[in-house]
Design a protein around this motif. Structure first.
Motif, PDB file in Angstrom:
ATOM      1  N   GLU A  56       0.824  -1.205   0.000  1.00  0.00           N
ATOM      2  CA  GLU A  56       0.000   0.000   0.000  1.00  0.00           C
ATOM      3  C   GLU A  56       0.863   1.262   0.000  1.00  0.00           C
ATOM      4  N   GLY A  57       1.880   1.247  -0.837  1.00  0.00           N
ATOM      5  CA  GLY A  57       2.732   2.414  -1.005  1.00  0.00           C
ATOM      6  C   GLY A  57       3.866   2.548  -0.008  1.00  0.00           C
ATOM      7  N   GLU A  58       3.939   1.654   0.965  1.00  0.00           N
ATOM      8  CA  GLU A  58       4.995   1.724   1.972  1.00  0.00           C
ATOM      9  C   GLU A  58       5.909   0.509   1.859  1.00  0.00           C
ATOM     10  N   GLY A  59       7.213   0.738   1.992  1.00  0.00           N
ATOM     11  CA  GLY A  59       8.177  -0.335   1.853  1.00  0.00           C
ATOM     12  C   GLY A  59       8.471  -1.029   3.174  1.00  0.00           C
ATOM     13  N   VAL A  60       8.711  -2.339   3.090  1.00  0.00           N
ATOM     14  CA  VAL A  60       9.205  -3.097   4.227  1.00  0.00           C
ATOM     15  C   VAL A  60      10.404  -3.895   3.733  1.00  0.00           C
ATOM     16  N   TYR A  61      11.460  -3.943   4.549  1.00  0.00           N
ATOM     17  CA  TYR A  61      12.737  -4.505   4.108  1.00  0.00           C
ATOM     18  C   TYR A  61      13.259  -5.476   5.161  1.00  0.00           C
ATOM     19  N   PHE A  62      13.744  -6.615   4.699  1.00  0.00           N
ATOM     20  CA  PHE A  62      14.378  -7.608   5.557  1.00  0.00           C
ATOM     21  C   PHE A  62      15.815  -7.773   5.088  1.00  0.00           C
ATOM     22  N   HIS A  63      16.767  -7.589   5.999  1.00  0.00           N
ATOM     23  CA  HIS A  63      18.188  -7.628   5.653  1.00  0.00           C
ATOM     24  C   HIS A  63      18.893  -8.697   6.469  1.00  0.00           C
ATOM     25  N   PHE A  64      19.758  -9.454   5.820  1.00  0.00           N
ATOM     26  CA  PHE A  64      20.552 -10.481   6.476  1.00  0.00           C
ATOM     27  C   PHE A  64      22.031 -10.172   6.265  1.00  0.00           C
ATOM     28  N   PHE A  65      22.829 -10.293   7.359  1.00  0.00           N
ATOM     29  CA  PHE A  65      24.234  -9.936   7.339  1.00  0.00           C
ATOM     30  C   PHE A  65      25.054 -10.993   8.062  1.00  0.00           C
ATOM     31  N   ASP A  66      26.374 -10.798   8.043  1.00  0.00           N
ATOM     32  CA  ASP A  66      27.244 -11.497   8.986  1.00  0.00           C
ATOM     33  C   ASP A  66      26.899 -11.017  10.395  1.00  0.00           C
ATOM     34  N   THR A  67      27.016 -11.923  11.361  1.00  0.00           N
ATOM     35  CA  THR A  67      26.801 -11.499  12.746  1.00  0.00           C
ATOM     36  C   THR A  67      28.052 -11.625  13.601  1.00  0.00           C
ATOM     37  N   HIS A  68      29.108 -12.219  13.050  1.00  0.00           N
ATOM     38  CA  HIS A  68      30.325 -12.323  13.849  1.00  0.00           C
ATOM     39  C   HIS A  68      31.088 -10.998  13.823  1.00  0.00           C
ATOM     40  N   ALA A 123       7.965   1.209   8.105  1.00  0.00           N
ATOM     41  CA  ALA A 123       6.853   1.392   9.042  1.00  0.00           C
ATOM     42  C   ALA A 123       5.987   0.153   9.181  1.00  0.00           C
ATOM     43  N   ARG A 124       6.090  -0.779   8.253  1.00  0.00           N
ATOM     44  CA  ARG A 124       5.229  -1.965   8.267  1.00  0.00           C
ATOM     45  C   ARG A 124       5.754  -3.080   9.180  1.00  0.00           C
ATOM     46  N   CYS A 125       6.933  -2.938   9.734  1.00  0.00           N
ATOM     47  CA  CYS A 125       7.501  -4.015  10.555  1.00  0.00           C
ATOM     48  C   CYS A 125       6.558  -4.430  11.675  1.00  0.00           C
ATOM     49  N   GLU A 126       5.933  -3.445  12.353  1.00  0.00           N
ATOM     50  CA  GLU A 126       5.079  -3.761  13.485  1.00  0.00           C
ATOM     51  C   GLU A 126       3.882  -4.600  13.091  1.00  0.00           C
ATOM     52  N   GLU A 127       3.413  -4.469  11.862  1.00  0.00           N
ATOM     53  CA  GLU A 127       2.269  -5.252  11.411  1.00  0.00           C
ATOM     54  C   GLU A 127       2.580  -6.746  11.386  1.00  0.00           C
ATOM     55  N   PHE A 128       3.870  -7.084  11.311  1.00  0.00           N
ATOM     56  CA  PHE A 128       4.283  -8.482  11.301  1.00  0.00           C
ATOM     57  C   PHE A 128       4.771  -8.938  12.673  1.00  0.00           C
ATOM     58  N   GLY A 129       4.486  -8.151  13.712  1.00  0.00           N
ATOM     59  CA  GLY A 129       4.927  -8.508  15.049  1.00  0.00           C
ATOM     60  C   GLY A 129       6.422  -8.343  15.232  1.00  0.00           C
ATOM     61  N   LEU A 130       7.048  -7.477  14.441  1.00  0.00           N
ATOM     62  CA  LEU A 130       8.492  -7.263  14.480  1.00  0.00           C
ATOM     63  C   LEU A 130       8.802  -5.846  14.935  1.00  0.00           C
ATOM     64  N   VAL A 131       9.994  -5.638  15.439  1.00  0.00           N
ATOM     65  CA  VAL A 131      10.451  -4.288  15.753  1.00  0.00           C
ATOM     66  C   VAL A 131      11.187  -3.740  14.540  1.00  0.00           C
TER      67      VAL A 131
END
Length: 241
Positions: free
Chosen positions: A144-156, A199-207
């Motif tokens: 609905e016109g707003e972007g949501v992004y999931f990013h994966f990285f190294d964690t070490h 802004a859509r992160c909260e809709e998926f129960g995410l911070v």
């Protein structure tokens, strides 16, 4: 909305990992090796539907392509660069197409198996995402016109050569001798860390920031070749302990 991975900071090793130190009294690590007839061996692979559960969001990619190189005839690890295609994000809003960007992350599979802390009896292998701290695997959708992004990285930490390791990979030799043996890889990984932005992160129960507890599941078939054109097929295998 373009995001600079360098500004996001190391927040996760995406996708997929195994390997844990067995608790006292648990079964010991079983050592294996990936094997090939030549060195180096050019690798290519593909997979069907690959799925992520990130909070209440479900993300599915219909196809996965893989490329890589097995450096020696006997190698403890195998690194493959994934390319995810035809991806969609689903939730209470419905579904939306997903754009995937991989700036250089490789999925590294360890050949050794250890007890999986997420199951009571299963033993499997370690998987980790190697992004070299300069790269990122990102999934972007517009709802609905707003972007949501999931990013994966190294964690070490910077300078530490071992990524976060999570259990969940198993291997099987497939194919026939005349057409060349390959490897089937199955993954079911728990405890993924990832960064959600938008802004859509909260809709998926995410911070909006770093999240934990994602899962991923999928399977690949990988074959080896003696040449870069992938015309001379060679047998891949998994050594016994």
């Amino acid at each position: 909305m373009a995001l600079n991975p360098r500004l996001l900071g190391p927040v996760l090793a995406a996708a997929i990992a195994i390997a844990a130190v067995a608790a006292p009294g648990a079964a010991a690590e079983v050592q294996h090796s990936f094997t090939s007839e030549v060195e180096p061996t050019e690798l290519t692979g593909s997979g069907g539907v690959h799925e992520w559960k990130l909070g209440s969001a479900t993300m599915k990619c219909a196809h996965v392509g893989l490329t890589g190189v097995l450096p020696n005839k006997t190698s403890d690890q195998m690194s493959l660069t994934p390319e995810f295609k035809e991806c969609k994000l689903s939730g209470a809003f419905g579904s939306a197409p997903v754009t995937v960007t991989n700036t250089g992350c490789k999925t590294t599979f360890d050949s050794d198996t250890t007890p999986d802390p997420n199951t009571t009896k299963k033993e499997d292998a370690v998987v980790s995402l190697d992004c070299g701290h300069a790269n990122v695997l990102s999934f972007a959708a517009v709802i609905e016109g707003e972007g949501v992004y999931f990013h994966f990285f190294d964690t070490h930490p910077e300078g530490v050569p071992v990524n976060q390791e999570l259990h969940g990979a198993s291997y099987e030799v497939i194919g026939e001798g005349l057409s060349g043996f390959g490897l089937s890889i199955s993954m079911h990984v728990f405890g993924l860390q990832f960064l959600c932005t938008g802004a859509r992160c909260e809709e998926f129960g995410l911070v909006e920031g770093t999240n934990k507890g994602g899962t991923t599941i999928g399977g690949y078939q990988v074959f080896g070749y003696a040449d870069a054109k992938h015309e001379q097929k060679v047998n891949l295998g998994l050594s016994s302990p």
